[in-house]
Write a protein that holds these residues in place. Sequence first.
Motif: not given
Length: 401
Positions: A97-106, A111-127
């Motif tokens: 499911k393409p996902v947009g998540f609200e702002v704030g800090g990590a 957390q940041c690396w898991e976001l990247v690795k999940t996108w690279e594995a799934t290619r599901t758009p994330c913004m």
Amino acid sequence: MDKRVVRVGVIGIGGRATELMKTLWAVEGVAIPVLCDLIPERMEHGADILVEQGAPRPELTTDYREVLAREDVDGVIVATSWNEHAEIAIAAMKAGKPVGFEVGGASSLDQCWELVKTWEATRTPCMMLENCCYGRYELAVLNMIRDGLFGEVVHCEGGYRHNLSVDAPRGLRTGNQRAYHHLYRNAELYPTHEIGPISKYLDINRGNRFLTLTSTASKPVGLNKYVEEHLETDPALYHRFALGDVVTTVLKCARGETVVIFHDTSLPRPYSRGNCVQGTNGIWAEINKSIYIEGRSPAHKWEPIEEYLKEYEHPIWKEFQEKGVQGGHDGMDYLMLSAFVDSVRNGTQFPIDIYDSAVWFAITCLSEQSISLGSAPVAVPDFTNGKWVYREPPFQGKYAL
């Protein structure tokens, strides 16, 4: 262009989410079939608002995994408390499911690396839903930079600067998670309003990147003073706020530019994002909406930015003003959500991609580390793993940044 209706599930129905939801419903070609929140009263309130605006009453659930499993959901908006943004965004990508998540800090680099690795594995758009990237002045300045008006950009500044001394302490009683970040963390808690546009100005992750960061915090007086003078405190909730009143963070770029950002929310002051761009030909200063261009402006005198908007107004703002500006935050929310919906509808990557989201998100925990080490420099991870040197062309389209 595909004109199909985009069905968006909204996860988290607090104050910010309610405003997002109302703006989302106003975007052409959107349906909202389901709302999700842990507190049923908030969902009911959100559903009532949608019905008042003429929308069908959405279904309600307290389990975000049910939203991600629905076939009638094309994408999701995540506007929960800060700590849940990454968790739910990662689950959404895994569910396709393409996902947009609200702002704030990590809270951590993991957390940041898991976001990247999940996108690279799934290619599901994330913004990341950083609305200031779509501010009128921010987009006009982006046009100016790319047209060479400032010459070679050398330095940028920005900040999140307005008085939250009333809101943060009261959040301890209402359970607002943001208040607890102020209570326990000393960091640049909210960097993305300024670092988002600045990253686009400086081609971060596309030919440039942040190398190092140092962060310094003043003493924490403002929030504690407000509590002592205005609130009866519960010792079980309150000891002393750890967050320094003014947090100053300096970043150094691979191409040599410097960036200074401020978190300044505990002392009396009017609202300002304090944007500044300084180059070899001139300077833009948001705080007085002024610009100076060598050889064009009167000698040593500021000019109002409005004179330059006639030439550099961004196309989407020209169209927006013709049709009528709407939505929260002076229209920025509407344009940001329109960008989200446009990408979901057309199956394209988002204009704020996963590498943008990760590096902006990471600044909070990196600043926390630097402050705890006496303002020592810390390395900013390269979330692209070297791809910043040469990448495929960026997102192209109406909402491109």
